[in-house]
Each structure stands twice: as structure tokens, then as C-alpha cells.
Scaffold this active site. Structure first.
Site, PDB file in Angstrom:
ATOM      1  N   ARG A 187     -44.035  18.728 -21.321  1.00  0.00           N
ATOM      2  CA  ARG A 187     -44.840  17.842 -21.600  1.00  0.00           C
ATOM      3  C   ARG A 187     -45.685  17.793 -22.686  1.00  0.00           C
ATOM      4  NH1 ARG A 187     -45.061  19.805 -16.986  1.00  0.00           N
ATOM      5  NH2 ARG A 187     -43.765  18.698 -15.073  1.00  0.00           N
ATOM      6  N   LYS A 237     -41.125   4.336 -14.680  1.00  0.00           N
ATOM      7  CA  LYS A 237     -42.136   4.611 -13.788  1.00  0.00           C
ATOM      8  C   LYS A 237     -43.468   4.910 -14.085  1.00  0.00           C
ATOM      9  CE  LYS A 237     -44.646   6.135 -10.053  1.00  0.00           C
ATOM     10  NZ  LYS A 237     -44.726   7.365  -9.462  1.00  0.00           N
ATOM     11  N   PRO A 254     -44.488   0.173  -9.509  1.00  0.00           N
ATOM     12  CA  PRO A 254     -43.919   1.596 -10.127  1.00  0.00           C
ATOM     13  C   PRO A 254     -43.204   2.031  -8.995  1.00  0.00           C
ATOM     14  CG  PRO A 254     -46.350   1.573 -10.164  1.00  0.00           C
ATOM     15  CD  PRO A 254     -45.914   0.712  -9.199  1.00  0.00           C
ATOM     16  N   ASP A 256     -40.104   5.019  -8.075  1.00  0.00           N
ATOM     17  CA  ASP A 256     -39.472   6.279  -8.491  1.00  0.00           C
ATOM     18  C   ASP A 256     -38.487   6.354  -7.372  1.00  0.00           C
ATOM     19  OD1 ASP A 256     -41.273   6.995  -6.553  1.00  0.00           O
ATOM     20  OD2 ASP A 256     -42.506   8.444  -7.931  1.00  0.00           O
ATOM     21  N   HIS A 258     -39.113   8.165  -4.580  1.00  0.00           N
ATOM     22  CA  HIS A 258     -39.841   8.139  -3.150  1.00  0.00           C
ATOM     23  C   HIS A 258     -39.787   6.668  -3.036  1.00  0.00           C
ATOM     24  CE1 HIS A 258     -41.027  12.381  -3.981  1.00  0.00           C
ATOM     25  NE2 HIS A 258     -41.810  11.939  -5.308  1.00  0.00           N
TER      26      HIS A 258
HETATM   27  N1  LIG Z   1     -50.429   3.986  -6.705  1.00  0.00           N
HETATM   28  C1  LIG Z   1     -49.561   4.735  -7.273  1.00  0.00           C
HETATM   29  N2  LIG Z   1     -50.146   6.135  -7.590  1.00  0.00           N
HETATM   30  C2  LIG Z   1     -49.334   7.011  -8.183  1.00  0.00           C
HETATM   31  N3  LIG Z   1     -49.437   8.351  -8.696  1.00  0.00           N
HETATM   32  C3  LIG Z   1     -48.341   8.729  -9.112  1.00  0.00           C
HETATM   33  O1  LIG Z   1     -48.139   9.844  -9.629  1.00  0.00           O
HETATM   34  N4  LIG Z   1     -47.421   7.734  -8.885  1.00  0.00           N
HETATM   35  C4  LIG Z   1     -47.974   6.726  -8.266  1.00  0.00           C
HETATM   36  C5  LIG Z   1     -47.528   5.446  -7.969  1.00  0.00           C
HETATM   37  O2  LIG Z   1     -46.208   5.288  -8.029  1.00  0.00           O
HETATM   38  N5  LIG Z   1     -48.342   4.606  -7.243  1.00  0.00           N
END
Ligand SMILES: Nc1nc2[nH]c(O)nc2c(=O)[nH]1
Length: 380
Positions: A187, A237, A254, A256, A258
Site C-alpha cells: 500500500r 469497493k 460498497p 466486497d 463479505h
Molecule cells: N460502512 C462500511 N464500513 C466499511 N469499512 C470497510 O473497511 N469497509 C466498509 C464497508 O463496506 N462499509
């Protein structure tokens, strides 16, 4: 020390939830004195101050400024906090709207988690650090950036607080090598590249944040997202997190792996491949969006956005916070970057980091229940 109060309807803000759910990475929790502190830019003339917050009860937060009791600073901080905590948005109302269309919100306790209104430049750097990372390490990286390249604001209870470094600070004081020594891994290159791009694009008269915010005046939302995608280390993302938390684009969800898992597990979502051409056509004028797009994730993004409506990003925030509660220190994976970074990750040695997590545990009603202190092992 002067403390003023922010009042809001019961349960709208729970600091222990909203400051520790993977959105903001620079709040320091003092478990002995029961407060959160960070450095915050009040405005151009007042500059950065050390800001202290404590939750008095479910409808009151007390705020203070270290070594500054002036009305001018307190008025400015009040305005900042109203924006930062987005007190113009009623979470209660949103929760009842989502519950009406989504059974996953029914009869569940989702109190006090709201999307923060953060500085876009800081949000961009923080989320570049977040890729394939966990909260504890992102926090460490954000503190390192400030401690190494920001300006010292003061020392409260033995902890020094610094400004968040501007792109100019990073370009002139940091190097990829130094960032790697600080533990940024691959990074490091992205942070240096992002600072260089920002520094070169931005008019000298504007701060990073002023410049990024000015995009709202001339670009559409998809174009703003495309601008973020031009920064190194930014995939869909990360771009979406910056749009949501740094640009108040409340409808952005967002996604990903998860969230994809949640879409399949809790929403029985199954992406249909035949939509790929339609999506590519839609993003014809946005080459970076088109190139970085993962069709499956993009379709899940659309499904959530249409289900949850204009504040879909807030609904994602609630679901995301719940998910990371289940797995303390969740990682963020930006599919676009994962393949590229996996090789570099493999090269770096692996170790286990033991972190002591402290905080108040809240009951379902949001009431502070007891002190929590547990050790969590992360694979780093
Ligand atoms: N609300 C969110 N917070 C996040 N932190 C992170 O690392 N990813 C996220 C996310 O997708 N939503």
C-alpha cells in the site's frame, strides 16, 4: 474543562458503535476516563484541535476541545459534529423504512450506527490502507501517517495528536521506502501515488478536501466514482467507501466479498450473467468503471441499491457493522485489487499480532453495560 452537549432522539448515535465499526480510524478510546479523542479540522481559521467526545446517555453526547474553551471554537465544533455525525438524517426513520421492505431489518437491534461525514482526502487515504486489511492495522497505518507526516496539535493524557497529512505533506515528506518500513506493505506505493496525483491535479489555492468536494459542482455521481478509480490502490469497493463516507453519496453501496456473501446468504441473490452486456453498455463513457467492474458484485450492488433506496449506503453500514461484530477486525477485500496484491502479500512474512480490545459493551437498548477487555489474535 468545558463540555457542551449535543442532543438527539434516543439511540440515534452510539459512539462505541459508530466510531469503532471500520469507518473512521483515528479515534482514540481512553478506557480510564471514558472518552474518545481525535484531532479534527474545525475550519480554515481555527485549524486542527484535539476534540473529546463522551456518551452521556442514549440521547446525549458531550464534547470538549483540549485547551480551548472559547465560544468561537465550540460553535465551530458543534457545526463540524453535526455534519460529521450526520445529525440531519433520522436513523430511526430509515430503519422503519428498510424494515417495511426488507425482513432482515425486522425485529433486530441496529442502534446508533450511522454513516459518518468525513473529510474526503483522509477517507481516500484510509480506505487505500483498508484493502485486504483489518481494522487494527488500518488504525495503526492512519496513526503512522499522521505521526510521521502531520503536524503535532498537542498531547492529551500522554498521547500526541497530529493533523492528517495533506497530499503536499506526503509528497514532500514521505517515501515509498519509509512507508514500507512503517508496515504499509504494497500500500506504500499506492499512498505515494495517490498523493502525487492529488498534488498534481489540484489547484494550489485549494486544500485536498476542498478540491475533491468541488467535484460535486461539475460531475455526476458515476463520474465522481470514476475520478476516485483513477487513484492507485482504488478499486470499486474503495471508491464506493470514499463516495459514501467522504462525499455524502448516501445511496452508494460498497460491495466486497463479505457483502456478496450476505447477498447470497440472507437475500438469496443469484447474479445472472446475461446482464453483463447491459452493464458494459451503461458504463461506456466511464472506462475505469467498466474496466474494474466485477459483474457479480456490480449486480449485487444494484440489487441492494434498489431494495434500500436513497440511503442504501446507510443500510449497508448497519449490515456491515453487524457482520464485523461477528468477526472482530474484519478485512476489506476489493476484488479488483485482490489478485494484483496477492503476490505481494505472499512475499511478505506472516505473523500473529495480539491486540487488546477495550470498550464499553452496550446492551440491546444501547445502554453501557460493562467494561470489555479481550485479546484478539489477527493474522498479519
Ligand atoms: N460502512 C462500511 N464500513 C466499511 N469499512 C470497510 O473497511 N469497509 C466498509 C464497508 O463496506 N462499509
Amino acid at each position: 474543562m468545558r463540555f457542551d452537549r449535543l442532543l438527539f432522539p434516543k439511540g440515534e448515535v452510539i459512539l462505541a458503535h459508530v466510531l469503532q465499526c471500520g469507518q473512521a480510524f483515528r479515534w482514540v478510546w481512553n478506557s480510564n476516563k471514558n472518552y474518545y479523542a481525535t484531532s479534527m479540522l474545525l475550519n480554515d481559521s481555527l485549524g486542527y484541535k484535539i476534540v473529546i467526545l463522551r456518551q452521556k446517555d442514549e440521547s446525549t453526547i458531550e464534547y470538549s476541545i483540549y485547551k480551548d474553551d472559547s465560544d468561537k471554537s465550540f460553535d465551530a465544533l458543534r457545526t463540524c459534529l453535526q455534519h460529521y455525525l450526520r445529525l440531519d438524517v433520522s436513523l430511526e426513520k430509515l430503519l422503519s423504512e428498510w424494515s417495511a421492505v426488507d425482513k432482515n431489518f425486522v425485529n433486530k437491534c441496529h442502534r446508533g450506527v450511522r454513516v459518518l461525514g468525513q473529510e474526503p482526502w483522509e477517507t481516500l487515504c484510509s480506505f487505500i490502507c483498508s484493502s485486504n486489511n483489518n481494522i487494527s492495522r488500518i488504525t495503526k497505518m492512519c496513526h503512522s501517517l499522521c505521526g510521521e507526516y502531520g503536524k503535532e496539535i498537542g498531547n492529551l493524557d500522554g498521547i500526541s495528536y497530529y493533523s492528517f497529512p495533506s497530499s503536499n505533506d506526503i509528497v514532500h515528506k514521505a517515501s515509498e521506502e519509509h512507508l514500507r518500513e512503517l508496515g504499509f506493505g504494497y500500500r506504500a506505493r499506492y499512498i505515494i501515488g495517490a498523493a502525487k496525483l492529488m498534488h498534481q491535479d489540484k489547484p494550489v489555492s485549494m486544500s485536498d478536501t476542498e478540491y475533491i468536494k468541488s467535484w460535486h459542482k461539475k460531475l455526476s455521481k458515476p463520474e465522481i466514482r470514476e475520478r476516485f478509480l483513477a487513484f492507485p490502490g482504488v478499486g470499486p469497493k474503495v471508491a464506493d467507501c470514499v463516495c459514501l463516507m467522504g462525499m455524502q453519496m448516501d445511496d452508494v453501496v460498497p460491495i466486497d466479498v463479505h457483502m456478496q456473501r450476505i447477498a447470497e446468504r440472507d437475500y438469496r441473490f443469484n447474479a445472472t450473467a446475461n446482464k453483463a452486456e447491459e452493464l458494459k453498455e451503461r458504463y461506456k463513457a466511464l472506462p475505469l468503471t467498466r474496466k474494474s467492474m466485477n459483474i457479480k458484485l456490480e449486480l449485487a450492488r444494484e440489487m441492494f441499491a434498489s431494495k434500500w433506496g436513497p440511503y442504501a449506503g446507510w443500510a449497508q453500514g448497519v449490515i456491515f457493522a453487524q457482520e464485523i461484530n461477528k468477526t472482530v477486525g474484519a478485512t476489506t477485500e476489493d476484488m479488483h485489487l485482490v489478485k494484483r496484491v496477492k503476490k505481494e502479500e505472499e512475499k511478505s512474512s506472516s505473523a500473529t499480532l495480539e491486540v487488546k480490545v477495550e470498550g464499553i459493551e452496550y446492551s440491546n437498548t444501547g445502554r453501557p453495560m460493562r467494561w470489555a477487555s479481550k485479546k484478539v489474535n489477527y493474522n498479519v
